[in-house]
Write a protein that holds these residues in place. Structure first.
Motif, PDB file in Angstrom:
ATOM      1  N   SER A 145     -10.338   0.327   2.014  1.00 45.92           N
ATOM      2  CA  SER A 145      -8.961   0.906   2.198  1.00 45.92           C
ATOM      3  C   SER A 145      -8.474   0.154   3.483  1.00 45.92           C
ATOM      4  CB  SER A 145      -9.090   2.240   2.589  1.00 45.92           C
ATOM      5  OG  SER A 145     -10.030   2.664   3.681  1.00 45.92           O
ATOM      6  N   PHE A 146      -7.243  -0.013   3.528  1.00 42.22           N
ATOM      7  CA  PHE A 146      -6.526  -0.777   4.508  1.00 42.22           C
ATOM      8  C   PHE A 146      -5.312   0.252   5.105  1.00 42.22           C
ATOM      9  CE2 PHE A 146      -7.972  -3.811   1.586  1.00 42.22           C
ATOM     10  CZ  PHE A 146      -8.640  -4.676   2.277  1.00 42.22           C
ATOM     11  N   ASN A 147      -5.015  -0.232   6.405  1.00 40.89           N
ATOM     12  CA  ASN A 147      -4.069   0.734   7.085  1.00 40.89           C
ATOM     13  C   ASN A 147      -2.603   0.273   6.426  1.00 40.89           C
ATOM     14  OD1 ASN A 147      -3.983  -1.788   8.117  1.00 40.89           O
ATOM     15  ND2 ASN A 147      -3.487  -1.090  10.205  1.00 40.89           N
ATOM     16  N   ILE A 148      -2.250   0.202   5.226  1.00 39.24           N
ATOM     17  CA  ILE A 148      -0.900  -0.148   4.769  1.00 39.24           C
ATOM     18  C   ILE A 148      -0.583   0.978   3.911  1.00 39.24           C
ATOM     19  CG2 ILE A 148       0.143  -1.796   3.174  1.00 39.24           C
ATOM     20  CD1 ILE A 148      -2.003  -3.829   3.954  1.00 39.24           C
ATOM     21  N   PRO A 149       0.574   1.376   3.976  1.00 42.16           N
ATOM     22  CA  PRO A 149       1.068   2.478   3.332  1.00 42.16           C
ATOM     23  C   PRO A 149       1.241   2.408   1.983  1.00 42.16           C
ATOM     24  CG  PRO A 149       2.417   2.248   5.540  1.00 42.16           C
ATOM     25  CD  PRO A 149       1.419   1.090   5.383  1.00 42.16           C
ATOM     26  N   ASN A 150       0.716   3.206   0.985  1.00 41.43           N
ATOM     27  CA  ASN A 150       0.789   3.168  -0.270  1.00 41.43           C
ATOM     28  C   ASN A 150      -0.105   2.035  -1.008  1.00 41.43           C
ATOM     29  OD1 ASN A 150       2.543   5.196  -0.423  1.00 41.43           O
ATOM     30  ND2 ASN A 150       4.071   4.021   0.233  1.00 41.43           N
ATOM     31  N   PHE A 151      -0.842   1.296  -0.203  1.00 36.57           N
ATOM     32  CA  PHE A 151      -1.676   0.420  -0.725  1.00 36.57           C
ATOM     33  C   PHE A 151      -3.089   0.711  -1.281  1.00 36.57           C
ATOM     34  CE2 PHE A 151      -4.678  -3.392  -0.796  1.00 36.57           C
ATOM     35  CZ  PHE A 151      -3.811  -4.524  -1.017  1.00 36.57           C
ATOM     36  N   PRO A 152      -3.293   0.371  -2.494  1.00 42.07           N
ATOM     37  CA  PRO A 152      -4.517   0.960  -3.159  1.00 42.07           C
ATOM     38  C   PRO A 152      -5.968   0.372  -2.711  1.00 42.07           C
ATOM     39  CG  PRO A 152      -3.463  -0.655  -4.570  1.00 42.07           C
ATOM     40  CD  PRO A 152      -2.447  -0.670  -3.566  1.00 42.07           C
ATOM     41  N   LYS A 153      -6.947   1.214  -2.751  1.00 44.42           N
ATOM     42  CA  LYS A 153      -8.072   0.773  -2.292  1.00 44.42           C
ATOM     43  C   LYS A 153      -8.710  -0.442  -3.238  1.00 44.42           C
ATOM     44  CE  LYS A 153      -9.619   5.344  -0.810  1.00 44.42           C
ATOM     45  NZ  LYS A 153     -10.795   6.466  -0.930  1.00 44.42           N
TER      46      LYS A 153
END
Length: 231
Positions: A145-153
């Protein structure tokens, strides 16, 4: 879309370039798992110093912990043949009847301003009782997972094969002769789901009885034991 592909490739790179990988299943062709000796002594304060292409790295056992009746030993850091990944994670080792398990906690990394976390894992790194040319195989999946809003795993699927190359060998590393050396190889195939990233990696390990890992190599990156201290 370009950014998505870039992140997927970063995930794949981290998955396959950290020194060890993980598995959910293993096979050893019905070999009897009776240990042939201690190929990685596990006592608190044991330390190994390796040189990786001119840079020395220390790897020391700093703690132990009982989990479900098994004893895990924790390293202060993990020296490895893979280079360039920005990931960091606590690493542990346990030994059961000739099977050497490595457990990695969640991997946390930072790449070009993007922070992320990859789920931890446990796997059988090595089987000291297998004969030459015998193999063990496994496969696993990890999520990042990333610290990007709404970015999927991002899910990475990996399969591997370990192969015993040589047993009872003698090896000279930095002018020191080691006997009772086992050499083995990992072949790793990894693919990012719903992405275009794929990778294959081969890593070779040399482990000496009553010493531990004395050499590891992948491509042009080689780590060799400089010195060690056993309690």
């Amino acid at each position: 879309m370009k950014k998505l592909k870039s992140i997927a490739l970063v995930t794949l790179f981290v998955s396959t370039s950290l020194f060890f990988t993980s598995c959910e299943s293993d096979s050893n062709e019905n070999e009897s798992n009776t240990s042939t000796g201690d190929y990685w002594p596990t006592v608190i304060s044991n330390q190994w110093i390796l040189d990786q292409n001119g840079t020395e790295t220390s790897m020391k056992i700093i703690a132990s912990e009982k989990v479900n009746g098994d004893t895990y030993f924790k390293f202060d850091q993990f020296a490895g043949a893979g280079g360039g990944a920005e990931g960091t994670a606590a690493a542990w080792i346990k030994k059961v009847n000739g099977d050497y398990y490595i457990k990695m906690d969640d991997v946390v990394y930072d790449y070009e301003g993007i922070t992320g976390k990859m789920t931890g894992y446990e796997f059988i790194f090595f089987k000291d009782y297998l004969d030459v040319n015998k193999t063990w195989t496994g496969n696993y999946s990890q999520e990042t997972s990333f610290n990007i809003p709404n970015f999927p795993k991002v899910k990475t699927n990996v399969s591997y094969t370990g192969t015993i190359l040589e047993k009872g060998a003698s090896a000279t590393i930095n002018n020191v002769v080691y006997k009772d050396v086992i050499k083995f190889k990992f072949h790793i195939d990894a693919k990012v789901e719903n992405g275009e990233g794929t990778s294959s990696t081969d890593v070779e390990y040399w482990v000496a009885k009553d010493v531990g890992v004395i050499k590891m190599a992948t491509g042009s990156t080689v780590s060799q034991l400089v010195s060690y201290t056993l309690k």
